[in-house]
Design a protein around this motif. Structure first.
Motif, PDB file in Angstrom:
ATOM      1  N   ASN A   1      -4.214   2.252  -3.058  1.00  0.00           N
ATOM      2  CA  ASN A   1      -3.385   1.851  -4.187  1.00  0.00           C
ATOM      3  C   ASN A   1      -4.129   2.154  -5.480  1.00  0.00           C
ATOM      4  O   ASN A   1      -5.118   2.893  -5.464  1.00  0.00           O
ATOM      5  CB  ASN A   1      -2.973   0.381  -4.087  1.00  0.00           C
ATOM      6  N   THR A   2      -3.702   1.561  -6.583  1.00  0.00           N
ATOM      7  CA  THR A   2      -4.316   1.820  -7.883  1.00  0.00           C
ATOM      8  C   THR A   2      -5.372   0.766  -8.169  1.00  0.00           C
ATOM      9  O   THR A   2      -5.123  -0.430  -8.022  1.00  0.00           O
ATOM     10  CB  THR A   2      -3.243   1.804  -8.996  1.00  0.00           C
TER      11      THR A   2
ATOM     12  N   ARG B   1      -7.497  -6.463  -9.766  1.00  0.00           N
ATOM     13  CA  ARG B   1      -8.322  -5.302  -9.441  1.00  0.00           C
ATOM     14  C   ARG B   1      -7.487  -4.179  -8.843  1.00  0.00           C
ATOM     15  O   ARG B   1      -7.713  -3.000  -9.137  1.00  0.00           O
ATOM     16  CB  ARG B   1      -9.429  -5.699  -8.463  1.00  0.00           C
ATOM     17  N   THR B   2      -6.497  -4.525  -8.021  1.00  0.00           N
ATOM     18  CA  THR B   2      -5.652  -3.515  -7.393  1.00  0.00           C
ATOM     19  C   THR B   2      -4.185  -3.889  -7.572  1.00  0.00           C
ATOM     20  O   THR B   2      -3.826  -5.069  -7.515  1.00  0.00           O
ATOM     21  CB  THR B   2      -5.953  -3.392  -5.885  1.00  0.00           C
ATOM     22  N   THR B   3      -3.357  -2.882  -7.756  1.00  0.00           N
ATOM     23  CA  THR B   3      -1.912  -3.099  -7.828  1.00  0.00           C
ATOM     24  C   THR B   3      -1.187  -1.917  -7.213  1.00  0.00           C
ATOM     25  O   THR B   3      -1.756  -0.854  -6.989  1.00  0.00           O
ATOM     26  CB  THR B   3      -1.417  -3.254  -9.285  1.00  0.00           C
ATOM     27  N   ASP B   4       0.129  -2.120  -7.037  1.00  0.00           N
ATOM     28  CA  ASP B   4       0.996  -1.004  -6.686  1.00  0.00           C
ATOM     29  C   ASP B   4       1.491  -0.369  -7.986  1.00  0.00           C
ATOM     30  O   ASP B   4       1.077  -0.764  -9.087  1.00  0.00           O
ATOM     31  CB  ASP B   4       2.134  -1.490  -5.780  1.00  0.00           C
TER      32      ASP B   4
ATOM     33  N   ALA C   1       0.827  -1.217   0.000  1.00  0.00           N
ATOM     34  CA  ALA C   1       0.000   0.000   0.000  1.00  0.00           C
ATOM     35  C   ALA C   1       0.855   1.258   0.000  1.00  0.00           C
ATOM     36  O   ALA C   1       2.002   1.267   0.467  1.00  0.00           O
ATOM     37  CB  ALA C   1      -0.907   0.005   1.222  1.00  0.00           C
ATOM     38  N   ARG C   2       0.278   2.319  -0.526  1.00  0.00           N
ATOM     39  CA  ARG C   2       0.881   3.637  -0.322  1.00  0.00           C
ATOM     40  C   ARG C   2       0.903   3.928   1.179  1.00  0.00           C
ATOM     41  O   ARG C   2      -0.026   3.568   1.915  1.00  0.00           O
ATOM     42  CB  ARG C   2       0.080   4.712  -1.043  1.00  0.00           C
ATOM     43  N   LEU C   3       1.943   4.595   1.598  1.00  0.00           N
ATOM     44  CA  LEU C   3       2.110   4.896   3.020  1.00  0.00           C
ATOM     45  C   LEU C   3       1.998   6.391   3.267  1.00  0.00           C
ATOM     46  O   LEU C   3       2.564   7.193   2.516  1.00  0.00           O
ATOM     47  CB  LEU C   3       3.471   4.401   3.506  1.00  0.00           C
TER      48      LEU C   3
END
Length: 778
Positions: A341-342, A394-397, A118-120
């Motif tokens: 995240n994206t 569905r979600t990635t960094d 995840a973004r921090l």
């Protein structure tokens, strides 16, 4: 909308590429001067250059203190971002300047994209005056990408200027204090380096937050270094410089993994930048932004929507760059969110649509990221299919990695006919539609050859593993998932629609590239034999097993209508199907959200229903858009306002199917409208003027020599002339459209016969006054 008699050039002709232009894009060369009037209202554009006029008019203002991210000013350069608002719980004593960065993330893939990758959050500065805050007067200048104004306290005033430098990625805040406020201070507050999702969802077993940041001085520069359990670090460095009565804060964020080089980079950036006074630092920063805006121009008589539009162009360039990570759900302005995240089942696609028409392909991170990290896409595909298939979770960094398959930690690419994991498999094909749009708007062959064709081939190949003939002789898909509706369905429309678009695009692309692909017969078979899209009396279903029967914000079951334009209303029955499906979709209240209304607006624009499109945008503005034009659903999400700008594009110009449609869906109230250097498919730059409810002229410049068919909207006989005023051969192809042969670099001007209109482009006068965005005085 085109009637059945409208020109229908072959897809091969539509897609045919010319030599793409690299670097700086051609300008159309139209004269641009200001409008003049003696009796301007507050919303009338000021005298000066046209871009300055519309941008100054769109500036956000604050005469009341913002209290949250969706109320306050925001600054950014695609990497570093700062949202500015009152310190929660201390509104009279401190103002928060958030410091967040789109590259700062965790690196523990075992905990998935939602926790371990995840973004921090990084932290924030507080500007703490000596006295209690009693008022403020701030203005966010779009033209200069700067916040300016005054903070008033019971001890004096603080005059400030703030920017995030476009190239240096430094937050600079210059403060000039009155005598009673000379003792104000800046304080940095490091955030806990834990996934923001932790505030909304349970932690995975074994997950723990990273250790606290370490704050220290380094030869006159302060720094907070955040060590990461997985290795690497991010560092925030800052320094204040005093020059006369002004004090300027300089702050920079760096991230490194797995090395621990972020501290050194951050210190170097601050050391170098702090040598420059604010005014010197602002010069090249402003120059970049001034050049950015001048790549296109749009003015319309709805003051509120025109301002909103230019703010979205500012927001996009603040949040996106080609070489920056694909925007996460909140852009660079990370706040507490369940979506750190994206997201690839709608959000990323909608975030970038407006870059095409507005002529800002320099912001296209999707094409770059899908190309750069394609090997990671193979690893995210289920193991038995990795040799010849690709998918995106569905979600990635930012590196397109999802990590763990557990839905607690992330959502992987599923397998049709199986659950768990959820068989959501169409997201990569939809993302590649964005790449196709970038190709079509530039005709850059390298995008087609190096990115779109090889990746789309493998994305569609994943579907081909599961297609199977049924008793009806048609090809069917096992059960897959239509994003967010719930439940798996055979012959899911989300996937059938993307599969159809993908096979058609692969065949066209292979022909253009001269590729004799062994899979081409299979692609043709899919187009000939795939089962029809499931429908019922209410229109398009979710799939063969699931009718559309409840409120649902997503238009995953309608992609063939928009944005794929595979079903466009060419026949009365097809048009009725679209109308029925659209009415049924938006007819359920309860789960509708902001992007429901942007999608409905664009579908209405496809049908030529400008009044309906405007009504849907009005619903969006009234119900969902926040004071600074941001948007939230549980947490901050950025895609909806940006997609509203694309809905406006769809009302002003459409260029699907090889036809450029000028002003296809304008409401009657928009009697005057001007567009300049609007980029269309086929790599044309469009200029056009609507005056007193009629189109006066249309001008097109060809960048690639692609086929040019334009529905111009001008009544009666025409004059079509080249850039030197000489008559151009043209063919009337019906339905108010002409075909003009333009080579690369050539232009065509279309007017009513004998008309010689003034080609000056200037802001149009608003129909009525409207409040500015921000928090103006009530």
């Amino acid at each position: 909308m085109s009637s059945p008699s409208a020109p229908d050039p072959s897809r091969r002709a539509v897609l045919a590429t010319g030599s793409a232009l690299g670097g700086t894009l051609l300008a159309s060369g139209l004269p641009l001067t200001q409008a003049t009037a003696a009796d301007r209202t507050e919303t009338a554009p000021p005298a000066g250059d046209p871009w300055r006029a519309v941008l100054d008019d769109a500036d956000l203002v604050w005469q009341r203190m913002p209290t949250a991210w969706y109320e306050g000013p925001f600054l950014g350069n695609g990497l570093l971002g700062s949202g500015i608002y009152a310190e929660p719980g201390a509104a009279s004593t401190a103002v928060r300047f958030n410091i967040q960065h789109s590259e700062v993330q965790d690196h523990r893939p075992e905990f998935g994209s939602l926790f371990g990758l995840a973004r921090l959050p990084i932290g924030y500065f507080t500007l703490e005056p000596v006295g209690a805050i009693t008022g403020l007067d701030w203005r966010l200048s779009l033209q200069d990408a700067e916040l300016t104004g005054t903070l008033t306290t019971d001890k004096g005033t603080l005059a400030l200027r703030a920017l995030i430098h476009n190239d240096r990625s430094v937050l600079a805040v210059e403060v000039t204090a009155s005598e009673g406020e000379r003792g104000f201070r800046w304080v940095f507050h490091p955030a806990d380096a834990i996934s923001p999702r932790a505030a909304f969802k349970p932690l995975p077993d074994g997950y723990q937050g990273n250790p606290p940041a370490q704050v220290a001085e380094h030869d006159g520069i302060s720094a907070a270094v955040q060590p990461l359990l997985a290795g690497g670090q991010h560092a925030t460095a800052w320094r204040e410089r005093t020059r006369g009565r002004t004090r300027t804060l300089y702050a920079h964020v760096a991230h490194s993994y797995p090395r621990t080089t972020a501290l050194g980079r951050a210190l170097t950036a601050v050391r170098r930048t702090a040598q420059l006074p604010y005014s010197a630092l602002a010069v090249d920063h402003r120059a970049w932004w001034h050049t950015y805006y001048r790549k296109s121009f749009l003015s319309l008589p709805d003051a509120r929507i025109q301002r909103f539009y230019w703010i979205q162009l500012y927001k996009t360039a603040s949040a996106a760059r080609r070489d920056a990570p694909v925007m996460a759900t909140s852009g660079p302005w990370l706040e507490p969110t369940p979506w750190p995240n994206t997201w690839w089942n709608l959000n990323a696609q909608l975030e970038y649509w407006l870059i095409h028409g507005s002529n800002h392909l320099e912001l296209d991170a999707i094409t770059r990221a899908l190309s750069e990290f394609r090997d990671n896409l193979a690893q995210e595909t289920p193991t038995p299919y990795r040799a010849d298939s690709l998918g995106i979770p569905r979600t990635t960094d930012p590196q397109l990695i999802n990590g763990a398959a557990s839905t607690l930690m992330g959502y992987g690419v599923g397998v049709p006919g199986q659950d768990p994991p959820t068989p959501e498999v169409g997201n990569l094909t939809w993302a590649l539609h964005n790449v196709w749009l970038s190709y079509r708007h530039t005709m850059d062959r390298s995008i087609l050859q190096d990115v779109l064709f090889p990746l789309l081939r493998k994305a569609i190949n994943y579907y081909l593993h599961f297609l199977e003939p049924g008793p009806d002789g048609k090809l069917h898909l096992p059960a897959t998932f239509s994003p967010e509706y719930g439940g798996d369905s055979r012959d899911c429309n989300y996937d059938l629609m993307l599969l159809t678009w993908g096979c058609r695009t692969l065949l066209d692309s292979a022909e253009l590239l001269g590729v004799d692909d062994p899979l081409a017969p299979r692609w043709r078979e899919v187009l000939a034999k795939r089962v029809p899209y499931p429908t019922d009396a209410n229109g398009f279903m979710i799939g063969a097993d699931i009718p559309f029967a409840k409120s649902h914000r997503h238009y995953s079951h309608l992609l063939a209508v928009y944005p794929l334009y595979e079903v466009t209303g060419r026949t009365p029955d097809e048009r009725a199907l679209i109308e029925r499906s659209l009415a049924h979709w938006v007819g359920f209240e309860g789960a509708l959200q902001g992007y429901t209304f942007t999608g409905a607006a664009s579908m209405s624009a496809l049908l030529g229903k400008g009044e309906d499109a405007l009504e849907y945008l009005g619903e969006l503005m009234t119900r969902f858009i926040q004071p600074n034009t941001m948007y939230q659903e549980s947490g901050p999400v950025i895609e909806t306002p940006l997609s509203a700008a694309q809905s406006l594009h769809d009302m002003v110009c459409q260029s699907w199917g090889g036809v450029i449609r000028v002003f296809p869906a304008l409401p009657a109230a928009w009697a005057d409208l001007v567009v300049h250097d609007f980029r269309t498919q086929g790599a044309f730059l469009l200029g056009a003027l609507r005056e007193d409810g009629a189109t006066r002229w249309v001008r097109l410049v060809s960048e690639a020599g692609a086929p040019c068919v334009v529905q111009h909207g001008i009544a009666g006989p025409l004059d079509v002339r080249d850039g030197r005023g000489r008559p151009l051969h043209h063919i009337d192809v019906g339905d108010g459209a002409v075909q003009v042969a333009l080579r690369k670099g050539e232009s065509a001007l279309i007017t009513a016969r004998g008309d010689r209109p003034d080609l000056t482009v200037a802001p149009v006068r608003p129909n009525e006054d409207a409040p500015r965005w921000g928090l103006p005085r009530i």
